[in-house]
Design an enzyme around this catalytic site. Structure first.
Site: not given
Ligand code: 5GP
Ligand code: ZN
Length: 129
Positions: A91, A97
């Site tokens: 994360q 999300h």
């Molecule tokens: P995690 O690594 O927390 O499971 O996923 C976070 C996701 O958020 C990643 O796939 C990354 O590409 C996406 N993400 C991070 N910052 C932004 C942003 O400012 N806009 C969008 N649309 N996606 C984002």
């Protein structure tokens, strides 16, 4: 301020694909596959673990609807639907999300779970009961 809160408040642009009073979905800025979508509660909860039941249920209802839509509209061959909880699980944004990741035959980045050796299944079962 959390980046996804900023997206929910429209302070930062995103490619929105769904919105209602409590839930928002937008395209991941760094997609691992064409159509990679994120579904979030508008209100800030650190992860899946903190999200209240009613909102969680609604969010997954939206996630299912969007997953079907992705499958229909992009003609993908499968989907990964996942939510990372805490840094150790990958994360990077601490606002709950759900990832909807369309998969296509021939994709190289398939999620594989490798075996863990020496698992005491009996002890584990007792702990989890
Ligand atoms: P995690 O690594 O927390 O499971 O996923 C976070 C996701 O958020 C990643 O796939 C990354 O590409 C996406 N993400 C991070 N910052 C932004 C942003 O400012 N806009 C969008 N649309 N996606 C984002
Ligand atoms: Zn937030």
């Amino acid at each position: 301020m959390c980046i996804f809160c900023s997206i929910a408040k429209k302070e930062i642009n995103s490619h929105l694909v769904y919105e209602d009073d409590t839930v928002l979905a937008f395209l991941d800025i760094n997609p691992t596959a064409v159509g990679h979508t994120l579904v979030i509660p508008k209100e800030h909860y650190e992860s899946f673990l903190e999200c209240p039941a009613k909102l969680r249920d609604h969010l997954f209802e939206v996630a299912q609807m969007l997953a079907k839509k992705l499958e229909e509209s992009l003609n993908c061959d499968g989907l990964n639907i996942l939510s990372n909880v805490h840094e150790a699980a990958g994360q990077s944004v601490n606002h709950f999300h759900v990832h909807l990741i369309p998969r296509y035959k021939g994709d190289t980045e398939i999620i594989h779970f490798h075996e863990t050796e020496n698992v005491d299944f009996e002890a584990l079962k007792e702990k989890l009961k």
